[in-house]
Design a protein around this motif. Structure first.
Motif, mmCIF file in Angstrom:
data_model
loop_
_atom_site.group_PDB
_atom_site.id
_atom_site.type_symbol
_atom_site.label_atom_id
_atom_site.label_comp_id
_atom_site.label_asym_id
_atom_site.label_seq_id
_atom_site.Cartn_x
_atom_site.Cartn_y
_atom_site.Cartn_z
ATOM 1 N N ALA A 77 -4.493 -10.511 -2.381
ATOM 2 C CA ALA A 77 -3.428 -10.404 -3.381
ATOM 3 C C ALA A 77 -3.335 -8.945 -3.801
ATOM 4 O O ALA A 77 -4.339 -8.235 -3.820
ATOM 5 N N ASP A 78 -2.130 -8.491 -4.142
ATOM 6 C CA ASP A 78 -1.963 -7.149 -4.703
ATOM 7 C C ASP A 78 -1.789 -7.264 -6.217
ATOM 8 O O ASP A 78 -1.394 -8.304 -6.728
ATOM 9 N N MET A 79 -2.106 -6.188 -6.936
ATOM 10 C CA MET A 79 -2.252 -6.293 -8.400
ATOM 11 C C MET A 79 -1.323 -5.397 -9.209
ATOM 12 O O MET A 79 -1.237 -5.559 -10.427
ATOM 13 N N ALA A 102 7.546 -6.413 -11.848
ATOM 14 C CA ALA A 102 8.874 -6.727 -11.316
ATOM 15 C C ALA A 102 8.829 -7.124 -9.850
ATOM 16 O O ALA A 102 9.862 -7.382 -9.251
ATOM 17 N N CYS A 103 7.613 -7.157 -9.266
ATOM 18 C CA CYS A 103 7.511 -7.571 -7.869
ATOM 19 C C CYS A 103 6.690 -8.850 -7.741
ATOM 20 O O CYS A 103 6.450 -9.331 -6.643
ATOM 21 N N GLY A 104 6.250 -9.402 -8.892
ATOM 22 C CA GLY A 104 5.547 -10.687 -8.844
ATOM 23 C C GLY A 104 4.093 -10.606 -8.427
ATOM 24 O O GLY A 104 3.485 -11.617 -8.084
ATOM 25 N N HIS A 105 3.499 -9.422 -8.472
ATOM 26 C CA HIS A 105 2.094 -9.322 -8.072
ATOM 27 C C HIS A 105 1.176 -10.059 -9.050
ATOM 28 O O HIS A 105 0.063 -10.427 -8.700
ATOM 29 N N ASP A 106 1.688 -10.298 -10.276
ATOM 30 C CA ASP A 106 0.941 -11.132 -11.227
ATOM 31 C C ASP A 106 0.862 -12.582 -10.730
ATOM 32 O O ASP A 106 -0.137 -13.269 -10.951
ATOM 33 N N ALA A 137 -2.310 -0.827 -5.936
ATOM 34 C CA ALA A 137 -1.317 0.143 -5.445
ATOM 35 C C ALA A 137 -0.607 -0.249 -4.165
ATOM 36 O O ALA A 137 -0.428 0.581 -3.278
ATOM 37 N N GLU A 138 -0.170 -1.499 -4.056
ATOM 38 C CA GLU A 138 0.665 -1.848 -2.899
ATOM 39 C C GLU A 138 1.985 -1.080 -2.968
ATOM 40 O O GLU A 138 2.526 -0.668 -1.942
ATOM 41 N N GLU A 139 2.501 -0.899 -4.172
ATOM 42 C CA GLU A 139 3.838 -0.300 -4.311
ATOM 43 C C GLU A 139 3.889 1.130 -3.791
ATOM 44 O O GLU A 139 4.957 1.612 -3.431
ATOM 45 N N LEU A 140 2.757 1.819 -3.768
ATOM 46 C CA LEU A 140 2.731 3.181 -3.235
ATOM 47 C C LEU A 140 2.381 3.192 -1.759
ATOM 48 O O LEU A 140 2.403 4.241 -1.113
ATOM 49 N N GLN A 165 0.358 -13.572 0.803
ATOM 50 C CA GLN A 165 1.665 -14.151 0.476
ATOM 51 C C GLN A 165 2.402 -13.243 -0.493
ATOM 52 O O GLN A 165 1.803 -12.406 -1.162
ATOM 53 N N HIS A 166 3.738 -13.416 -0.536
ATOM 54 C CA HIS A 166 4.549 -12.665 -1.500
ATOM 55 C C HIS A 166 5.618 -13.559 -2.092
ATOM 56 O O HIS A 166 6.330 -14.238 -1.370
ATOM 57 N N VAL A 167 5.719 -13.537 -3.433
ATOM 58 C CA VAL A 167 6.768 -14.303 -4.097
ATOM 59 C C VAL A 167 8.108 -13.590 -3.876
ATOM 60 O O VAL A 167 8.190 -12.363 -3.920
HETATM 61 ZN ZN ZN Z 1 5.438 -6.703 -3.914
#
Ligand code: ZN
Ligand code: ZN
Length: 409
Positions: A77-79, A102-106, A137-140, A165-167
């Motif tokens: 999972a990314d955070m 805003a990307c659902g990583h929560d 830091a998936e977003e970077l 997985q990604h929402v």
């Molecule tokens: Zn994402």
């Protein structure tokens, strides 16, 4: 009762706590590489479930549950959250100015924590090793690499398979899988070209980098339109072009910022080679006094799902959720750094999409043909997955996918 159902018997009693965790994470989003609170929460929970916990790559956390003989599964999972000001108006909206999940990583963090807990509680039903990995830091595009650089492959048991997985703005209650490329490779490239500065009235004394850069921008358009086979996917965007300060000064350099997307590593290499060839050729044609400079940044690898793993996980989803809940994932032009984790171990992976949109809202938009206009996508300030059934589907997906390997065969 199936092995998945056995492990999931605890889900109902854990859901209230998981929803609280989700809302807590959503209220307190943290930017890339600053996921300190999230990382601490994850580490404490994993330890309380009985996992051996390590901090890897700064705020990255890995929990290992060794449970006898058998395969090893790593679920990721990314955070991190985004520099977006939340506009959802939700009662559990972000309390951090200018920062939002805003990307659902929560959702990803909560779902993997839920799965980790249920797999620990239900450990009598399966055998092997389960690894829950929470990356920063998936977003970077740099978080998984930070964990790899910090010795991930040497610090945890080598998995047989890696899952993620990604929402997404699909109806909640749905999971979507696909073999092959599901997310594009993304590259950002800074190109600096050199000219010779002069007075604007004396162009004959100059090598004009503005004209040179303009020529490069136009010529780059031929990479997709003339060099790429029709039907193959590639994007070359010049997102920024900076040169000069004043109308009557010819500057001595220009800087272009390029973004490149592709679904195929060979095509990606061809596109990057073509960019270099065109830039160097245009510089030579202009009489540029110095070689151009190329500097890559914000790079995302291709996400290309292994066929065998995807078929096995899709079969597990179909058997657990029923066929109607399992869709074929269409390719996304977005990018992810997930695949650096399986690549660090040299093992296959699959990455699926998890629906997060209120099903009725989605169906109504789909009937109007306006899903893309009416459903806020990831990174939108209005992005708001419905808590249920998104969370319970996210937990069950991780459990069902892991048990496809860890359950008795
Ligand atoms: Zn994402
Ligand atoms: Zn994102």
């Amino acid at each position: 009762m199936s092995i998945v159902d056995t492990v999931l018997t605890g889900l109902d009693s854990e859901l209230a706590g998981l929803r609280d965790t989700y809302r807590q994470l959503h209220r307190h989003p943290e930017l890339s590489f600053q996921e300190h609170g999230t990382s601490q929460l994850v580490a404490e929970k994993l330890a309380s479930f009985g996992y051996s916990v390590q901090h890897i790559g700064g705020t990255g956390v890995v929990g290992v549950l060794a449970n006898g003989e058998g395969p090893t599964v790593l679920s990721r999972a990314d955070m991190d959250a985004l520099p977006v000001t939340e506009a959802t108006g939700l009662p559990y909206a972000s309390t951090v100015e200018g920062v939002m999940h805003a990307c659902g990583h929560d959702v990803h963090v909560t779902a993997l924590l839920g799965a980790a807990q249920l797999l620990a509680q239900g450990r009598d039903a399966w055998s092997g090793t389960f690894i829950a990995l929470f990356q920063p830091a998936e977003e970077l595009g740099g978080g998984s690499q930070a964990m790899v650089d910090d010795g991930l492959a040497a610090k945890v048991p080598r998995p047989d398979v890696v899952l993620g997985q990604h929402v997404m703005p699909l109806p909640a209650g749905v999971v979507a899988t696909a073999t092959g490329p599901v997310l594009s490779a993304g590259d950002s490239l800074k190109v600096t070209v050199h000219g010779k500065g002069s007075h604007g009235s004396m162009p004959h004394m100059s090598v004009d980098p503005v004209v040179l850069a303009a020529s490069i921008v136009l010529k780059l358009q031929t990479i997709v339109s003339r060099e790429t086979k029709p039907g193959e996917f590639a994007v070359v965007t010049v997102g920024a072009l900076n040169a000069g300060t004043k109308s009557n000064i010819i500057p001595d350099r220009a800087v272009l910022l390029l973004n490149i997307r592709s679904y195929d590593n060979k095509l990606r290499t061809r596109v990057l080679d073509a960019i270099e060839r065109i830039v160097k050729g245009e510089c030579a044609a202009a009489g540029s006094p110095r070689e151009p400079e190329f500097e890559f940044y914000d790079q995302f690898p291709l996400t290309s799902n292994d066929a065998g793993v995807t078929e096995k996980v899709t079969a597990a989803f179909t058997s657990h959720f029923g066929g109607a809940a399992v869709q074929h994932a269409s390719r996304q032009t977005a990018s992810e750094d997930f695949s650096r984790i399986p690549d660090a171990f040299g093992v296959p992976y699959t990455y699926w999409l998890l629906g997060g949109c209120d099903p009725q809202t989605y169906r109504a938009a789909a009937a109007r043909g306006t899903v893309e206009q009416d459903i806020p996508a990831n990174h939108s300030p209005f992005f708001a997955p419905v808590v249920e059934p998104t969370l319970s589907m996210g937990v069950q997906s991780h459990v069902a996918a892991a048990l496809a390997y860890l359950g008795p065969n």
